[in-house]
Scaffold this active site. Structure first.
Site, PDB file in Angstrom:
ATOM      1  N   HIS A 158       0.866  -1.181   0.000  1.00  0.00           N
ATOM      2  CA  HIS A 158       0.000   0.000   0.000  1.00  0.00           C
ATOM      3  C   HIS A 158       0.898   1.224   0.000  1.00  0.00           C
ATOM      4  O   HIS A 158       1.763   1.388   0.855  1.00  0.00           O
ATOM      5  CB  HIS A 158      -0.917   0.024   1.218  1.00  0.00           C
ATOM      6  CG  HIS A 158      -1.879   1.176   1.198  1.00  0.00           C
ATOM      7  ND1 HIS A 158      -3.135   1.081   0.642  1.00  0.00           N
ATOM      8  CD2 HIS A 158      -1.749   2.453   1.626  1.00  0.00           C
ATOM      9  CE1 HIS A 158      -3.749   2.250   0.740  1.00  0.00           C
ATOM     10  NE2 HIS A 158      -2.930   3.100   1.334  1.00  0.00           N
ATOM     11  N   CYS A 159       0.686   2.109  -0.966  1.00  0.00           N
ATOM     12  CA  CYS A 159       1.558   3.269  -1.159  1.00  0.00           C
ATOM     13  C   CYS A 159       0.806   4.545  -0.812  1.00  0.00           C
ATOM     14  O   CYS A 159      -0.173   4.892  -1.479  1.00  0.00           O
ATOM     15  CB  CYS A 159       2.066   3.317  -2.604  1.00  0.00           C
ATOM     16  SG  CYS A 159       3.210   4.675  -2.933  1.00  0.00           S
ATOM     17  N   VAL A 160       1.264   5.265   0.227  1.00  0.00           N
ATOM     18  CA  VAL A 160       0.591   6.507   0.605  1.00  0.00           C
ATOM     19  C   VAL A 160       0.832   7.596  -0.436  1.00  0.00           C
ATOM     20  O   VAL A 160       0.051   8.548  -0.530  1.00  0.00           O
ATOM     21  CB  VAL A 160       1.079   6.986   1.990  1.00  0.00           C
ATOM     22  CG1 VAL A 160       0.670   6.008   3.073  1.00  0.00           C
ATOM     23  CG2 VAL A 160       2.585   7.205   2.003  1.00  0.00           C
ATOM     24  N   ASN A 164      -3.265   4.604  -2.675  1.00  0.00           N
ATOM     25  CA  ASN A 164      -3.833   3.409  -3.286  1.00  0.00           C
ATOM     26  C   ASN A 164      -2.923   2.225  -3.016  1.00  0.00           C
ATOM     27  O   ASN A 164      -1.736   2.398  -2.713  1.00  0.00           O
ATOM     28  CB  ASN A 164      -3.965   3.613  -4.802  1.00  0.00           C
ATOM     29  CG  ASN A 164      -4.975   2.696  -5.449  1.00  0.00           C
ATOM     30  OD1 ASN A 164      -5.584   1.863  -4.775  1.00  0.00           O
ATOM     31  ND2 ASN A 164      -5.153   2.823  -6.746  1.00  0.00           N
TER      32      ASN A 164
END
Length: 327
Positions: A158-160, A164
């Site tokens: 999960h990439c801030v 997303n």
């Protein structure tokens, strides 16, 4: 996302799902990205190279034209890839999805959660997995994301920065975002280097103090991003070469068999002759698609979208010797 009754109480206590501060941080990251782009654009285009193009002559004007064209081309590709990753669903488990007990016989699994613990690996060698938080079966390479509150197909992380998950349907876009960001930040660092060095010397600089401060800031930011993204880019290239994900790489101690590693070139583009002609995975490209003209674009051809099971995130080809290893 709707969940089954059995998983609803579990999901209600999922702290990350309702952590608005964490999700808000993600949107701040988007603003930060756009802010860095804005500062960089002002420093490169408005402050340095458009004035040089107007007032300079000869070779300096040609250099300015080249820098401006390359800068804008990379910026378009960077933002295209970035927002494609932001707005593309990484892939969720289809409603009421069930694994096949015997894929060769075509027998569809109709088991429920209570029968899950008694299941053996099916004919492909995969263990049948079940998510107790979502109340659903999990396809191969699928993992539950606590921030998104659902299972993500071929979840990488999960990439801030993109607010997303990075998964089956947007992993290519994430890779291209890293690639074009590295090229853009490297170009900016090199193009602003003369003025940055002039800041510490007696060299005469024909820009205002405010513009010089902006140039200094843009240089430092882009140098930092270029160095950090280079490490991420190298890491993800190695993951693609091994046909694995960030999560799977961390899990390799408990799952040492790299069952999806088909060989370095076949991981990027699978050879039709490497598998039986009746295999569903022929002409499949694991990440970038079968059309090389689209490899550097954040998209796929319509033909690839219809014949790429890996893109759908539900099934993946295994090493030819994997079944013999698990049997």
């Amino acid at each position: 996302m709707p969940a089954s009754a059995g998983g609803a109480s579990v999901m209600a206590w999922n702290v990350f799902r309702f952590c608005t501060a964490l999700k808000g941080l993600g949107f701040l990251m988007i603003l930060l990205v756009l802010g860095v782009v804005g500062v960089t654009y002002y420093a490169v285009v408005v402050t340095n190279y458009v004035p040089a193009l107007v007032h300079a002559g000869g070779l300096d004007s040609l250099v300015s034209v080249g820098v401006l064209i390359l800068f804008h081309a990379l910026l378009v590709m960077l933002l295209w890839s970035y927002f494609s990753c932001v707005f593309t669903d990484p892939g969720g488990v289809p409603p009421n999805w069930r694994p096949n007990v015997d894929e060769e016989a075509g027998e569809a699994d109709v088991l429920n959660a209570s029968e899950f613990s008694r299941l053996e690996p099916h004919s492909s060698g995969h263990k049948i997995r079940y998510c107790r938080k979502c109340g659903n079966f999990k396809p191969p390479r699928c993992h539950h994301c606590s921030v998104c509150g659902r299972c993500i197909l071929k979840m990488d992380h999960h990439c801030v920065w993109v607010v997303n998950c990075v998964g089956a349907l947007n992993y290519k876009y994430f890779l291209l975002f890293l690639f074009y960001t590295f090229l853009e930040t490297t170009l900016v660092t090199l193009s602003l280097l003369p003025n940055f060095l002039g800041f510490f010397t007696d060299q005469e600089i024909h820009i205002s103090p405010a513009s010089l401060a902006t140039t200094f800031m843009a240089f430092v930011l882009n140098l930092a991003f270029a160095l950090s993204i280079l490490g991420f880019l190298i890491m993800h290239i190695s993951l693609v070469a091994a046909n694995t994900t960030t999560i799977e790489a961390y899990e390799k101690r408990s799952s040492p068999k790299r069952c999806y590693d088909l060989g370095r070139m076949k991981n990027f583009q699978q050879n039709v002759n490497s598998l039986p002609h009746d295999n569903f995975y022929y002409l499949v490209n694991q990440v970038f698609g079968t059309d090389t003209a689209y490899w550097f674009l954040p998209g796929y051809t319509d033909e690839d979208k219809h014949r790429m099971p890996c893109l759908q995130g539900l099934e993946y080809p295994l090493r030819p010797d994997f079944n013999s290893e698990v049997s």
